[in-house]
Design a protein around this motif. Structure first.
Motif, PDB file in Angstrom:
ATOM      1  N   MET A 148       0.889  -1.368   0.045  1.00  0.00           N
ATOM      2  CA  MET A 148      -0.394  -0.150  -0.147  1.00  0.00           C
ATOM      3  C   MET A 148       1.072   1.136   0.295  1.00  0.00           C
ATOM      4  N   ILE A 149       1.689   1.112   0.839  1.00  0.00           N
ATOM      5  CA  ILE A 149       3.051   2.612   0.745  1.00  0.00           C
ATOM      6  C   ILE A 149       3.895   2.460  -1.039  1.00  0.00           C
ATOM      7  N   PHE A 150       3.653   1.715  -1.350  1.00  0.00           N
ATOM      8  CA  PHE A 150       4.642   1.924  -2.655  1.00  0.00           C
ATOM      9  C   PHE A 150       3.312   2.475  -2.981  1.00  0.00           C
ATOM     10  N   VAL A 151       2.072   1.487  -2.940  1.00  0.00           N
ATOM     11  CA  VAL A 151       1.414   2.459  -4.592  1.00  0.00           C
ATOM     12  C   VAL A 151       0.599   3.633  -4.062  1.00  0.00           C
ATOM     13  N   MET A 160       3.048 -15.504   1.725  1.00  0.00           N
ATOM     14  CA  MET A 160       2.042 -14.744   0.191  1.00  0.00           C
ATOM     15  C   MET A 160       1.569 -15.420  -0.840  1.00  0.00           C
ATOM     16  N   THR A 161       0.602 -15.906  -0.781  1.00  0.00           N
ATOM     17  CA  THR A 161      -0.327 -16.993  -2.771  1.00  0.00           C
ATOM     18  C   THR A 161      -0.575 -15.845  -3.300  1.00  0.00           C
ATOM     19  N   THR A 162      -0.235 -16.098  -4.173  1.00  0.00           N
ATOM     20  CA  THR A 162      -0.904 -15.648  -5.370  1.00  0.00           C
ATOM     21  C   THR A 162      -2.416 -15.090  -4.937  1.00  0.00           C
ATOM     22  N   LEU A 163      -3.515 -15.747  -4.624  1.00  0.00           N
ATOM     23  CA  LEU A 163      -4.347 -15.407  -3.965  1.00  0.00           C
ATOM     24  C   LEU A 163      -4.474 -14.233  -3.285  1.00  0.00           C
ATOM     25  N   ASP A 164      -4.005 -14.167  -2.343  1.00  0.00           N
ATOM     26  CA  ASP A 164      -3.471 -13.218  -1.129  1.00  0.00           C
ATOM     27  C   ASP A 164      -3.314 -11.805  -2.677  1.00  0.00           C
ATOM     28  N   LEU A 165      -2.194 -12.275  -2.607  1.00  0.00           N
ATOM     29  CA  LEU A 165      -2.211 -11.030  -3.598  1.00  0.00           C
ATOM     30  C   LEU A 165      -2.806 -10.180  -4.339  1.00  0.00           C
ATOM     31  N   ILE A 166      -3.808 -10.797  -5.451  1.00  0.00           N
ATOM     32  CA  ILE A 166      -5.294 -10.438  -6.126  1.00  0.00           C
ATOM     33  C   ILE A 166      -5.798 -10.509  -4.757  1.00  0.00           C
ATOM     34  N   ALA A 167      -6.401 -10.239  -4.129  1.00  0.00           N
ATOM     35  CA  ALA A 167      -6.757 -10.059  -3.150  1.00  0.00           C
ATOM     36  C   ALA A 167      -6.788  -8.771  -1.949  1.00  0.00           C
ATOM     37  N   THR A 168      -5.558  -8.352  -2.083  1.00  0.00           N
ATOM     38  CA  THR A 168      -4.652  -7.492  -1.614  1.00  0.00           C
ATOM     39  C   THR A 168      -4.895  -6.488  -2.533  1.00  0.00           C
ATOM     40  N   LEU A 169      -4.518  -6.416  -4.055  1.00  0.00           N
ATOM     41  CA  LEU A 169      -4.600  -5.569  -4.760  1.00  0.00           C
ATOM     42  C   LEU A 169      -6.093  -5.354  -5.161  1.00  0.00           C
ATOM     43  N   VAL A 170      -6.913  -6.302  -5.122  1.00  0.00           N
ATOM     44  CA  VAL A 170      -8.435  -5.575  -5.267  1.00  0.00           C
ATOM     45  C   VAL A 170      -8.868  -4.929  -4.026  1.00  0.00           C
ATOM     46  N   LYS A 171      -8.452  -5.232  -3.344  1.00  0.00           N
ATOM     47  CA  LYS A 171      -8.656  -4.286  -1.443  1.00  0.00           C
ATOM     48  C   LYS A 171      -7.984  -3.032  -1.822  1.00  0.00           C
ATOM     49  N   ILE A 172      -6.890  -2.595  -2.107  1.00  0.00           N
ATOM     50  CA  ILE A 172      -5.829  -1.535  -2.713  1.00  0.00           C
ATOM     51  C   ILE A 172      -7.035  -0.565  -3.834  1.00  0.00           C
ATOM     52  N   VAL A 205     -10.336  -1.244  -4.478  1.00  0.00           N
ATOM     53  CA  VAL A 205     -11.592  -0.746  -3.724  1.00  0.00           C
ATOM     54  C   VAL A 205     -11.552   0.739  -2.979  1.00  0.00           C
ATOM     55  N   MET A 206     -10.126   0.913  -1.682  1.00  0.00           N
ATOM     56  CA  MET A 206      -9.938   2.403  -1.182  1.00  0.00           C
ATOM     57  C   MET A 206      -9.480   3.104  -1.793  1.00  0.00           C
ATOM     58  N   VAL A 207      -8.775   2.917  -3.106  1.00  0.00           N
ATOM     59  CA  VAL A 207      -8.181   4.238  -3.128  1.00  0.00           C
ATOM     60  C   VAL A 207      -9.138   4.899  -3.721  1.00  0.00           C
ATOM     61  N   GLY A 208      -9.707   3.683  -5.064  1.00  0.00           N
ATOM     62  CA  GLY A 208     -11.225   4.321  -5.722  1.00  0.00           C
ATOM     63  C   GLY A 208     -11.855   4.945  -4.622  1.00  0.00           C
ATOM     64  N   PHE A 209     -12.189   5.061  -3.257  1.00  0.00           N
ATOM     65  CA  PHE A 209     -13.546   5.472  -2.767  1.00  0.00           C
ATOM     66  C   PHE A 209     -12.821   6.861  -2.190  1.00  0.00           C
ATOM     67  N   LEU A 210     -11.091   6.446  -1.981  1.00  0.00           N
ATOM     68  CA  LEU A 210     -10.688   7.824  -1.108  1.00  0.00           C
ATOM     69  C   LEU A 210     -10.660   8.835  -2.470  1.00  0.00           C
ATOM     70  N   PHE A 211     -10.381   8.721  -3.872  1.00  0.00           N
ATOM     71  CA  PHE A 211     -10.113   9.336  -5.282  1.00  0.00           C
ATOM     72  C   PHE A 211     -11.084  10.076  -5.413  1.00  0.00           C
ATOM     73  N   ASN A 212     -12.381   9.601  -5.562  1.00  0.00           N
ATOM     74  CA  ASN A 212     -13.316   9.341  -5.775  1.00  0.00           C
ATOM     75  C   ASN A 212     -14.255  10.290  -4.982  1.00  0.00           C
ATOM     76  N   VAL A 213     -14.494  10.423  -3.393  1.00  0.00           N
ATOM     77  CA  VAL A 213     -15.206  11.271  -2.615  1.00  0.00           C
ATOM     78  C   VAL A 213     -13.950  12.164  -2.900  1.00  0.00           C
ATOM     79  N   ALA A 214     -13.047  11.569  -2.478  1.00  0.00           N
ATOM     80  CA  ALA A 214     -12.354  13.444  -2.423  1.00  0.00           C
ATOM     81  C   ALA A 214     -12.574  14.316  -3.367  1.00  0.00           C
ATOM     82  N   GLY A 215     -12.514  13.980  -4.605  1.00  0.00           N
ATOM     83  CA  GLY A 215     -13.412  14.840  -5.953  1.00  0.00           C
ATOM     84  C   GLY A 215     -14.198  15.136  -5.976  1.00  0.00           C
ATOM     85  N   LEU A 216     -15.247  14.046  -5.035  1.00  0.00           N
ATOM     86  CA  LEU A 216     -17.090  15.117  -5.368  1.00  0.00           C
ATOM     87  C   LEU A 216     -17.300  16.063  -3.760  1.00  0.00           C
TER      88      LEU A 216
END
Lengths: 120, 485
Positions: free
Chosen positions: A11-14, B1-13, B15-26
């Motif tokens: 996350m910090i990297f992103v 850290m398995t591939t599934l974990d990595l994918i799940a983490t990326l999806v969560k990131i 969602v979170m970044v998307g929410f932050l950016f969109n709501v900050a813009g709004l």
């Protein structure tokens, strides 16, 4: 251990990468800069700047910074106790009251000495 | 850290970044729109997509946000000739990145038990009692014996158990990094914002910038102390610094705002001060310092400071929701479904599937966050700015002693109640159920009020003061935005 902290580092990297994208976008997409003498002057509401731009600073700012260090470190000492508060019971509470009393004495001393007065 | 974990983490990131950016813009739009409503003027309505010659798509000024973004990217990127080139470039990155990174530990929803997320097929007897699980084309009961005599099959969405997780097929945390040092990580990241502001002002080679940076640094370190100490009471009650544990405690008992009311207001005040907004916007006081520590910044570098400020509102709202307003929890809704209970009197109990509860939880978390964001915008347009000595005095001589007193009071009251024994515990349980009831009534009332407000025709007040407003009213407002005055 690694698997707990790896997502945090990811996350910090992103975060850094996104900030970098914004930053690079600014320098690539931005318009050409025509350097005029007026533009290169430090901005001061139109009046000519005089003297150096690194002013002498009020000592109050340093004092606030030092007080921050003192009180924030005290807060750090309180955190471990706070999470174990229910197990430690009355004994733990009164020990912490002793510690907090010292903090409060320090705060009262700072106020009486005028360390927090910004008026004069 | 398995591939599934990595994918799940990326999806969560994502969602979170998307929410932050969109709501900050709004929020930049909400800020302007709200200010125009409060100050009785029309507000942003010019930017629009011309569809035909006469019709322009304006969307209540929503396109101003997009126009801003384009403008930020295409503006000249200016750097003062005597500025420190490295630090001047580093400052916007240091201001923006920590705000994003801070969101890593905030839980968006309940922990997912992967075994119970999907539907499962049950085989039933004639009376409708479940006999076992339908696997492949056979029906297996609890002891893995094949049951042949079953009448029908039914698909069921399994409900999770209220306490404990079924981790047979693994669990998935709905926060990007479920660290056990949650709050400490948040303080560590929040502290980095000070560095960005201080460096920006110092490297700009401008008197206004330097003064703004000093004010910013001094104000933020002062309020950092209150921010830290106000949460000690909450940590004592929850017995943890992990944000998931805090939310679970609140779901089992009552929301943090009822056990730590003083801490809620202290934290809210300190959080507004940390994001340097009115009434604490001394570092960028327009009438004194132009725009404070980012006076010399232009284009997207200025945009990064601007955007970081709005993202800080969203992250601080998320923190407030997580620590004091029950996170993903809603009143009477637990992990296994609806349980309406006051003390020992059970009124309704209804099991709800795990997946449905997860979705409700995530929506509740983001919904509450939006409400607190709106509250912060209201605060901004309702209060005047402090003087600098008042600001420091408020922090060191009012909020700091109050947060220390909160620790004393929390300790004594909690241990006193603990020594009260069973009757006190039963009373507390009833009291916490009643607070949940109050919250439920308030939430339902808010929803009803919002729906009524949306469908009732807008009132037109007859009193119009300004001459420009009069002229606009004579024309009947603009094309898409009838006069609100």
């Amino acid at each position: 251990m690694i698997s707990t902290y790896a997502p945090m580092f990811l996350m910090i990297f992103v975060a850094l990468a996104l900030a970098g994208v914004f930053f690079l976008g600014a320098s690539f997409l931005g318009g050409k800069l025509k350097k005029t003498e007026e533009m290169m002057m430090p901005f001061e509401c139109g009046s000519d700047s005089s003297g150096g731009n690194h002013l002498k600073l009020s000592v109050k700012f340093y004092l606030t910074a030092i007080l921050f260090v003192v009180f924030d470190i005290e807060a750090v000492f309180i955190y471990p106790w706070a999470t174990q508060f229910k197990n430690l019971g009355w004994n733990g509470l009164f020990s912490m009251f002793g510690f907090l009393a010292v903090v409060i004495v320090a705060l009262v001393y700072c106020v009486k000495k005028g360390a927090l007065e910004w008026e004069n | 850290m398995t591939t599934l974990d990595l994918i799940a983490t990326l999806v969560k990131i994502l969602v979170m970044v998307g929410f932050l950016f969109n709501v900050a813009g709004l929020l930049t739009w909400v800020d302007r729109r709200l200010s125009s409503m409060i100050q009785d003027r029309i507000g942003p309505n010019r930017a629009g997509l011309p569809l035909t010659k006469k019709i322009t798509l304006r969307l209540f000024g929503l396109l101003h946000t997009a126009a801003d973004g384009v403008k930020f990217f295409t503006k000249k990127d200016f750097m003062p000739p005597k500025a420190d080139k490295l630090l001047f470039s580093l400052a916007p990155i240091l201001a923006m990145a920590p705000v994003l990174a801070l969101a890593a530990v905030i839980p968006m929803g309940d922990t997912v038990s992967l075994a119970q997320v999907g539907p499962r097929k049950l085989c039933m007897d004639a009376e409708g009692h479940a006999l076992g699980l339908f696997v492949g084309d056979q029906c297996l009961d609890a002891a893995k014996n094949i049951v042949t005599a079953f009448a029908s099959t039914a698909t069921q969405w399994p409900a999770a158990s209220r306490l404990g997780m079924n981790s047979s097929q693994g669990i998935l945390h709905l926060s990007i990094a479920p660290l056990n040092v949650g709050i400490l990580y948040i303080f560590a990241m929040a502290g980095q914002g000070i560095v960005g502001a201080a460096i920006a002002g110092w490297s700009s080679d401008n008197k206004f910038s330097l003064m703004g940076a000093l004010r910013a640094a001094s104000q933020m370190v002062s309020y950092e102390v209150t921010l830290g100490l106000s949460l000690v009471g909450a940590m004592m009650i929850y017995g943890s610094v992990r944000l998931q544990d805090m939310v679970i405690w609140q779901g089992e008992n009552t929301w943090g705002i009822f056990v730590q009311p003083l801490a809620f207001f202290l934290f809210f005040t300190a959080a507004v001060a940390e994001s340097k907004r009115i009434p604490f916007d001394l570092p960028e006081a327009e009438s004194e310092l132009v725009s404070g520590y980012f006076t010399e910044y232009s284009g997207m570098k200025f945009g990064m400071f601007y955007f970081a400020e709005y993202m800080e509102i969203v992250t601080s709202s998320m923190l407030l929701v997580t620590i004091f307003l029950g996170g993903w929890q809603l009143p009477f809704l637990h992990r296994d479904g609806l349980t309406l209970q006051f003390g020992d009197t059970m009124i309704i109990q209804q099991k709800v599937g795990h997946l449905a509860m997860l979705v409700i939880g995530v929506l509740a978390f983001f919904g509450k966050t939006l409400i607190i964001c709106l509250l912060q915008a209201f605060v901004r347009w309702s209060l005047p700015r402090f003087r600098y000595d008042q600001l420091q005095k408020l922090c060191w001589q009012t909020l700091l002693p109050l947060s220390l007193a909160n620790i004393f009071a929390t300790g004594i009251i909690w241990l006193g109640l603990q020594s009260g024994g069973a009757p006190v515990a039963a009373g507390l349980k009833l009291a916490s159920d009643i607070t949940q009831g109050v919250v439920a009534v308030v939430l339902i009332g808010l929803v009803v009020w919002a729906i009524i407000g949306m469908f009732s025709p807008s009132r037109h007040l007859t009193q119009i003061l300004g001459t420009s407003a009069k002229r606009a009213a004579k024309r009947g407002g603009t094309v898409t935005d009838p006069m609100q005055a």
